[in-house]
Write an enzyme that holds these catalytic residues in place. Structure first.
Site, PDB file in Angstrom:
ATOM      1  CE  LYS A 173      -1.478  -8.553   1.747  1.00  0.00           C
ATOM      2  NZ  LYS A 173      -0.330  -7.796   2.317  1.00  0.00           N
ATOM      3  CE1 TYR A 226      -2.381  -2.637   1.322  1.00  0.00           C
ATOM      4  CE2 TYR A 226      -2.534  -3.457  -0.915  1.00  0.00           C
ATOM      5  CZ  TYR A 226      -2.483  -3.683   0.449  1.00  0.00           C
ATOM      6  OH  TYR A 226      -2.562  -4.961   0.945  1.00  0.00           O
ATOM      7  CG  ASN A 228       2.259  -9.694   4.291  1.00  0.00           C
ATOM      8  OD1 ASN A 228       1.438  -9.590   3.383  1.00  0.00           O
ATOM      9  ND2 ASN A 228       2.487  -8.726   5.153  1.00  0.00           N
ATOM     10  CG  HIS A 259      -5.464  -6.093   3.734  1.00  0.00           C
ATOM     11  ND1 HIS A 259      -4.694  -4.999   4.060  1.00  0.00           N
ATOM     12  CD2 HIS A 259      -6.765  -5.726   3.965  1.00  0.00           C
ATOM     13  CE1 HIS A 259      -5.494  -4.014   4.458  1.00  0.00           C
ATOM     14  NE2 HIS A 259      -6.750  -4.417   4.406  1.00  0.00           N
ATOM     15  CD  GLU A 309      -9.035  -1.734   4.601  1.00  0.00           C
ATOM     16  OE1 GLU A 309      -8.006  -1.096   4.822  1.00  0.00           O
ATOM     17  OE2 GLU A 309      -9.177  -2.920   4.941  1.00  0.00           O
TER      18      GLU A 309
HETATM   19  P1  GDP Z   1      -0.104  -4.874   7.628  1.00  0.00           P
HETATM   20  O1  GDP Z   1      -1.150  -3.989   8.246  1.00  0.00           O
HETATM   21  O2  GDP Z   1       0.451  -5.881   8.590  1.00  0.00           O
HETATM   22  O3  GDP Z   1      -0.570  -5.529   6.343  1.00  0.00           O
HETATM   23  O4  GDP Z   1       1.163  -3.961   7.250  1.00  0.00           O
HETATM   24  P2  GDP Z   1       1.291  -2.466   6.664  1.00  0.00           P
HETATM   25  O5  GDP Z   1      -0.028  -1.763   6.660  1.00  0.00           O
HETATM   26  O6  GDP Z   1       2.429  -1.810   7.386  1.00  0.00           O
HETATM   27  O7  GDP Z   1       1.788  -2.708   5.154  1.00  0.00           O
HETATM   28  C1  GDP Z   1       0.869  -3.051   4.149  1.00  0.00           C
HETATM   29  C2  GDP Z   1       1.483  -4.134   3.289  1.00  0.00           C
HETATM   30  O8  GDP Z   1       2.634  -3.614   2.614  1.00  0.00           O
HETATM   31  C3  GDP Z   1       2.038  -5.353   4.042  1.00  0.00           C
HETATM   32  O9  GDP Z   1       1.048  -6.299   4.392  1.00  0.00           O
HETATM   33  C4  GDP Z   1       3.040  -5.900   3.049  1.00  0.00           C
HETATM   34  O10 GDP Z   1       2.399  -6.660   2.003  1.00  0.00           O
HETATM   35  C5  GDP Z   1       3.620  -4.636   2.442  1.00  0.00           C
HETATM   36  N1  GDP Z   1       4.849  -4.209   3.151  1.00  0.00           N
HETATM   37  C6  GDP Z   1       4.980  -3.781   4.438  1.00  0.00           C
HETATM   38  N2  GDP Z   1       6.244  -3.457   4.721  1.00  0.00           N
HETATM   39  C7  GDP Z   1       6.958  -3.674   3.574  1.00  0.00           C
HETATM   40  C8  GDP Z   1       8.333  -3.513   3.210  1.00  0.00           C
HETATM   41  O11 GDP Z   1       9.179  -3.099   4.006  1.00  0.00           O
HETATM   42  N3  GDP Z   1       8.666  -3.837   1.922  1.00  0.00           N
HETATM   43  C9  GDP Z   1       7.754  -4.297   1.007  1.00  0.00           C
HETATM   44  N4  GDP Z   1       8.162  -4.588  -0.230  1.00  0.00           N
HETATM   45  N5  GDP Z   1       6.454  -4.438   1.310  1.00  0.00           N
HETATM   46  C10 GDP Z   1       6.055  -4.151   2.575  1.00  0.00           C
END
Ligand code: GDP
Length: 138
Positions: free
Chosen positions: A9, A49, A112, A115, A126
């Site tokens: 990222k 997304y 973070n 991905h 993807e």
């Molecule tokens: P992953 O599978 O661990 O990447 O997590 P998710 O699929 O739940 O979320 C996708 C991405 O959205 C995450 O990797 C973060 O970059 C972002 N994200 C997840 N939760 C939050 C949140 O509570 N706030 C914000 N701003 N971004 C989030």
């Protein structure tokens, strides 16, 4: 052998950590069989997304993902989807296990660092979002 889609990222490219994260990936016995550095458009980020479009953070997430270049890559290895998710660590770096990429590199729950596809089926979708088969070299 299984493939998974990885994205380094914008927080990684901004801090010049592409090589450091790739070293973690390769040390974990995952092979980077395709890789490209790109600047996503807002439209591409929203499409990638789309599954999160109803979540409260969708707008912020898409803005963040276009805030700088990303490195998209295809990783290959046995059970690579699950093994890469484990290497990445929890979404929130505060909850990520020691030795994971997110624990050691992530800046926040949003920024973070990486991905990774969450299932083999999603990995196929993807990967095809970013790569043609001819661009993937085993
Ligand atoms: P992953 O599978 O661990 O990447 O997590 P998710 O699929 O739940 O979320 C996708 C991405 O959205 C995450 O990797 C973060 O970059 C972002 N994200 C997840 N939760 C939050 C949140 O509570 N706030 C914000 N701003 N971004 C989030």
């Amino acid at each position: 052998m299984e493939r998974t889609l990885s994205i380094l990222k914008p927080d990684v490219t901004r801090r010049n950590l592409t090589g450091a994260v790739n070293a973690r990936i390769e040390s974990a016995d995952l092979r980077i069989i395709a890789q490209r550095r790109i600047q996503l458009t807002l439209e591409q980020a929203q499409k990638f997304y789309a599954i999160h479009k109803d979540r409260s953070f969708f707008g912020e997430l898409c803005s963040y993902m276009i805030s700088g270049p990303v490195v998209v890559q295809v990783l290959e290895g046995e059970n690579s989807v699950e093994r890469y998710r484990k290497l990445m660590g929890s979404t929130n770096p505060a909850n990520a296990d020691e030795g994971t990429i997110r624990r050691d590199f992530a800046e926040s729950i949003e920024a973070n660092s990486v991905h990774g596809s969450d299932s083999s089926e999603n990995a196929v979708v993807e990967i095809s979002f970013f790569f043609r088969e001819i661009d993937i070299t085993e």
